[in-house]
Design a protein around this motif. Structure first.
Motif, PDB file in Angstrom:
ATOM      1  N   VAL A  84      55.737  58.013  24.594  1.00  0.00           N
ATOM      2  CA  VAL A  84      55.206  57.131  23.753  1.00  0.00           C
ATOM      3  C   VAL A  84      56.471  56.437  22.998  1.00  0.00           C
ATOM      4  CG1 VAL A  84      54.825  58.714  21.822  1.00  0.00           C
ATOM      5  CG2 VAL A  84      53.718  56.457  21.580  1.00  0.00           C
ATOM      6  N   HIS A  85      56.463  55.146  22.956  1.00  0.00           N
ATOM      7  CA  HIS A  85      57.861  54.677  22.382  1.00  0.00           C
ATOM      8  C   HIS A  85      57.354  53.940  20.865  1.00  0.00           C
ATOM      9  CE1 HIS A  85      58.461  54.466  26.718  1.00  0.00           C
ATOM     10  NE2 HIS A  85      59.480  54.426  26.552  1.00  0.00           N
ATOM     11  N   TYR A  86      58.400  54.355  19.952  1.00  0.00           N
ATOM     12  CA  TYR A  86      58.280  54.129  18.757  1.00  0.00           C
ATOM     13  C   TYR A  86      59.211  52.726  18.483  1.00  0.00           C
ATOM     14  CZ  TYR A  86      55.420  58.132  17.948  1.00  0.00           C
ATOM     15  OH  TYR A  86      54.579  59.219  18.261  1.00  0.00           O
ATOM     16  N   ARG A  87      59.105  51.487  18.576  1.00  0.00           N
ATOM     17  CA  ARG A  87      59.787  50.485  18.397  1.00  0.00           C
ATOM     18  C   ARG A  87      60.357  49.822  17.191  1.00  0.00           C
ATOM     19  NH1 ARG A  87      60.112  49.194  24.045  1.00  0.00           N
ATOM     20  NH2 ARG A  87      58.271  49.788  25.106  1.00  0.00           N
ATOM     21  N   TYR A  88      61.388  49.513  17.144  1.00  0.00           N
ATOM     22  CA  TYR A  88      62.035  48.974  15.769  1.00  0.00           C
ATOM     23  C   TYR A  88      62.727  47.675  16.220  1.00  0.00           C
ATOM     24  CZ  TYR A  88      61.538  53.559  13.712  1.00  0.00           C
ATOM     25  OH  TYR A  88      60.981  54.661  13.124  1.00  0.00           O
ATOM     26  N   THR A  89      62.609  46.548  15.301  1.00  0.00           N
ATOM     27  CA  THR A  89      63.313  45.192  15.369  1.00  0.00           C
ATOM     28  C   THR A  89      64.148  45.033  14.135  1.00  0.00           C
ATOM     29  OG1 THR A  89      62.676  43.138  15.564  1.00  0.00           O
ATOM     30  CG2 THR A  89      61.404  44.404  14.097  1.00  0.00           C
ATOM     31  N   HIS A  90      65.189  44.024  14.568  1.00  0.00           N
ATOM     32  CA  HIS A  90      66.268  43.585  13.676  1.00  0.00           C
ATOM     33  C   HIS A  90      65.694  42.061  13.514  1.00  0.00           C
ATOM     34  CE1 HIS A  90      68.589  46.953  14.372  1.00  0.00           C
ATOM     35  NE2 HIS A  90      68.736  46.524  15.589  1.00  0.00           N
ATOM     36  N   TYR A  91      65.421  41.652  12.142  1.00  0.00           N
ATOM     37  CA  TYR A  91      65.233  40.154  11.815  1.00  0.00           C
ATOM     38  C   TYR A  91      66.099  39.644  11.236  1.00  0.00           C
ATOM     39  CZ  TYR A  91      63.137  36.246   9.510  1.00  0.00           C
ATOM     40  OH  TYR A  91      62.524  35.360   9.196  1.00  0.00           O
ATOM     41  N   PHE A  92      66.663  38.477  11.731  1.00  0.00           N
ATOM     42  CA  PHE A  92      67.812  37.487  11.352  1.00  0.00           C
ATOM     43  C   PHE A  92      67.343  36.470  10.676  1.00  0.00           C
ATOM     44  CE2 PHE A  92      68.955  40.353  14.583  1.00  0.00           C
ATOM     45  CZ  PHE A  92      70.291  40.605  14.429  1.00  0.00           C
ATOM     46  N   VAL A  93      67.815  35.909   9.477  1.00  0.00           N
ATOM     47  CA  VAL A  93      67.557  34.442   9.004  1.00  0.00           C
ATOM     48  C   VAL A  93      68.919  33.744   8.253  1.00  0.00           C
ATOM     49  CG1 VAL A  93      67.072  35.784   6.798  1.00  0.00           C
ATOM     50  CG2 VAL A  93      65.931  33.456   7.393  1.00  0.00           C
ATOM     51  N   ARG A  94      68.918  32.427   8.361  1.00  0.00           N
ATOM     52  CA  ARG A  94      69.818  31.849   7.847  1.00  0.00           C
ATOM     53  C   ARG A  94      69.437  30.775   7.097  1.00  0.00           C
ATOM     54  NH1 ARG A  94      73.358  27.285   8.997  1.00  0.00           N
ATOM     55  NH2 ARG A  94      72.430  27.109  11.149  1.00  0.00           N
ATOM     56  N   LEU A  95      69.583  30.633   5.911  1.00  0.00           N
ATOM     57  CA  LEU A  95      69.342  29.605   4.840  1.00  0.00           C
ATOM     58  C   LEU A  95      70.391  28.455   4.619  1.00  0.00           C
ATOM     59  CD1 LEU A  95      67.385  31.493   2.377  1.00  0.00           C
ATOM     60  CD2 LEU A  95      66.478  30.704   4.465  1.00  0.00           C
ATOM     61  N   GLU A  96      69.918  27.420   4.574  1.00  0.00           N
ATOM     62  CA  GLU A  96      71.014  26.288   4.344  1.00  0.00           C
ATOM     63  C   GLU A  96      70.748  25.550   3.269  1.00  0.00           C
ATOM     64  OE1 GLU A  96      72.781  22.814   7.035  1.00  0.00           O
ATOM     65  OE2 GLU A  96      72.627  24.742   8.220  1.00  0.00           O
ATOM     66  N   GLU A  97      71.615  24.925   2.493  1.00  0.00           N
ATOM     67  CA  GLU A  97      71.313  24.229   1.273  1.00  0.00           C
ATOM     68  C   GLU A  97      71.016  22.817   1.921  1.00  0.00           C
ATOM     69  OE1 GLU A  97      73.120  23.350  -3.029  1.00  0.00           O
ATOM     70  OE2 GLU A  97      74.381  24.010  -1.387  1.00  0.00           O
ATOM     71  N   GLY A  98      70.210  22.180   1.079  1.00  0.00           N
ATOM     72  CA  GLY A  98      69.749  20.683   1.308  1.00  0.00           C
ATOM     73  C   GLY A  98      68.082  20.738   1.641  1.00  0.00           C
ATOM     74  N   ALA A  99      67.905  19.477   2.197  1.00  0.00           N
ATOM     75  CA  ALA A  99      66.365  19.251   2.609  1.00  0.00           C
ATOM     76  C   ALA A  99      66.310  19.455   4.195  1.00  0.00           C
ATOM     77  CB  ALA A  99      66.202  17.733   2.377  1.00  0.00           C
ATOM     78  N   PRO A 100      65.198  20.118   4.645  1.00  0.00           N
ATOM     79  CA  PRO A 100      65.151  20.229   6.005  1.00  0.00           C
ATOM     80  C   PRO A 100      64.968  18.970   6.943  1.00  0.00           C
ATOM     81  CG  PRO A 100      62.983  20.580   4.818  1.00  0.00           C
ATOM     82  CD  PRO A 100      63.967  20.505   3.824  1.00  0.00           C
ATOM     83  N   PRO A 101      65.240  18.965   8.142  1.00  0.00           N
ATOM     84  CA  PRO A 101      65.171  17.738   8.759  1.00  0.00           C
ATOM     85  C   PRO A 101      63.805  17.461   9.279  1.00  0.00           C
ATOM     86  CG  PRO A 101      65.911  19.601  10.277  1.00  0.00           C
ATOM     87  CD  PRO A 101      65.948  20.115   8.947  1.00  0.00           C
ATOM     88  N   GLU A 102      63.684  16.148   9.653  1.00  0.00           N
ATOM     89  CA  GLU A 102      62.257  15.729   9.988  1.00  0.00           C
ATOM     90  C   GLU A 102      61.661  16.493  11.263  1.00  0.00           C
ATOM     91  OE1 GLU A 102      61.942  11.526  10.124  1.00  0.00           O
ATOM     92  OE2 GLU A 102      62.585  11.352   8.082  1.00  0.00           O
ATOM     93  N   GLN A 103      62.904  16.592  12.228  1.00  0.00           N
ATOM     94  CA  GLN A 103      62.426  17.206  13.569  1.00  0.00           C
ATOM     95  C   GLN A 103      63.320  18.338  13.723  1.00  0.00           C
ATOM     96  OE1 GLN A 103      60.001  16.972  15.542  1.00  0.00           O
ATOM     97  NE2 GLN A 103      59.152  14.934  14.577  1.00  0.00           N
ATOM     98  N   TYR A 104      62.959  19.613  13.711  1.00  0.00           N
ATOM     99  CA  TYR A 104      63.783  20.612  13.870  1.00  0.00           C
ATOM    100  C   TYR A 104      64.442  20.815  15.301  1.00  0.00           C
ATOM    101  CZ  TYR A 104      65.690  25.550  14.004  1.00  0.00           C
ATOM    102  OH  TYR A 104      66.573  26.489  13.721  1.00  0.00           O
ATOM    103  N   TYR A 105      63.550  20.577  16.324  1.00  0.00           N
ATOM    104  CA  TYR A 105      63.784  20.860  17.645  1.00  0.00           C
ATOM    105  C   TYR A 105      64.292  19.462  18.248  1.00  0.00           C
ATOM    106  CZ  TYR A 105      61.486  25.375  17.183  1.00  0.00           C
ATOM    107  OH  TYR A 105      61.187  26.680  16.926  1.00  0.00           O
ATOM    108  N   ALA A 106      65.338  19.418  19.132  1.00  0.00           N
ATOM    109  CA  ALA A 106      65.548  18.313  19.706  1.00  0.00           C
ATOM    110  C   ALA A 106      64.848  17.714  20.466  1.00  0.00           C
ATOM    111  CB  ALA A 106      66.973  18.443  20.426  1.00  0.00           C
ATOM    112  N   ASP A 107      63.910  18.325  21.467  1.00  0.00           N
ATOM    113  CA  ASP A 107      62.926  17.951  22.262  1.00  0.00           C
ATOM    114  C   ASP A 107      61.579  17.983  21.767  1.00  0.00           C
ATOM    115  OD1 ASP A 107      63.077  20.718  22.175  1.00  0.00           O
ATOM    116  OD2 ASP A 107      62.897  20.931  24.341  1.00  0.00           O
ATOM    117  N   ALA A 108      61.461  17.469  20.511  1.00  0.00           N
ATOM    118  CA  ALA A 108      60.118  17.286  19.824  1.00  0.00           C
ATOM    119  C   ALA A 108      59.163  16.316  20.428  1.00  0.00           C
ATOM    120  CB  ALA A 108      60.451  16.979  18.404  1.00  0.00           C
ATOM    121  N   PRO A 109      57.979  16.677  20.580  1.00  0.00           N
ATOM    122  CA  PRO A 109      56.939  15.846  21.290  1.00  0.00           C
ATOM    123  C   PRO A 109      56.965  14.435  20.488  1.00  0.00           C
ATOM    124  CG  PRO A 109      55.892  17.304  20.059  1.00  0.00           C
ATOM    125  CD  PRO A 109      57.158  18.058  19.937  1.00  0.00           C
TER     126      PRO A 109
END
Length: 226
Positions: free
Chosen positions: A178-203
């Motif tokens: 049986v495998h007991y799995r662990y994970t690393h969570y990464f986050v980066r916060l940036e100052e300012g307002a979020p962009p209208e489209q986060y992904y370049a290939d937005a629908p």
């Protein structure tokens, strides 16, 4: 004759060589002169392991981006937004399950991300929410961010952590793994307002998609025709 990789492993263990890595290579490889031995790294002082000279990898590298110093921006350049990188290591959660929650909050403001996570009935949502609050506090305390709500999630992802193996009893007294799995969570916060489209290939909007589809259909030609 020892190879360079075996030599590097021997030097990176407990032995302390007074003359540094080059002198140790000359002792282990008597057929080569010290000048012909490749340099594997800087000369380490006595009592210090050679592995400490190697750059950190994995989750240890992510917080080092907070210590990066940038040159001052010019008068005609746009102001560089502040950012903060944070990581939670070896969380008892599956990486595949964490991926859905981490990708959900990308491109959101910090307030919107915390609100959306309150409605996700998952253990990973609570872990991500704690990481966001810790990063938000770090941004105000250590990185001179004036307003803690003026942040958005620039990066959010999870990677595989340690995997512990255990025994599970099966039928006929046979053991299973049986495998007991662990994970690393990464986050980066940036100052300012979020962009209208986060992904370049937005629908595209439905009207634009219909317009492109009609244009493609009108440009069809019959193969081998006049």
């Amino acid at each position: 004759m020892l190879s360079a990789r075996i030599l590097q492993r021997i030097i990176a263990t407990n032995a302390t060589w007074p003359g540094g890595i080059t002198a140790a290579a000359a002792i282990l490889l008597p057929s080569r002169s010290p000048s012909s031995v490749p340099e594997l790294g800087p000369t380490r002082p006595a009592g210090v392991r050679a592995m400490s000279f190697l750059p950190p990898t994995g989750p240890r590298r992510w917080p080092l981006y907070n210590e990066q110093v940038f040159p001052p921006t010019g008068a005609d350049e746009a102001p560089r937004p502040a950012f903060v990188c944070h990581v939670k290591t070896n969380v008892k959660y599956s990486t595949k399950k964490m991926w859905y929650i981490a990708s959900m909050i990308r491109g959101m403001s910090i307030e919107e991300a915390l609100k959306q996570l309150q409605f996700v009935n998952k253990k990973g949502a609570q872990i991500v929410s704690e990481a966001l609050k810790e990063a938000q506090e770090m941004a105000v305390r250590d990185h001179n961010v004036e307003f803690k709500n003026n942040l958005w999630v620039a990066e959010s992802f999870a990677t595989k952590g340690r995997v512990l193996k255990g025994l599970r009893r099966h039928a006929r007294a046979r053991p299973g793994i049986v495998h007991y799995r662990y994970t690393h969570y990464f986050v980066r916060l940036e100052e300012g307002a979020p962009p209208e489209q986060y992904y370049a290939d937005a629908p595209l909007p439905p009207e634009e998609m219909l317009k492109r589809w009609l244009e493609q259909r009108r440009q069809r030609t019959i193969t081998h025709s006049l």
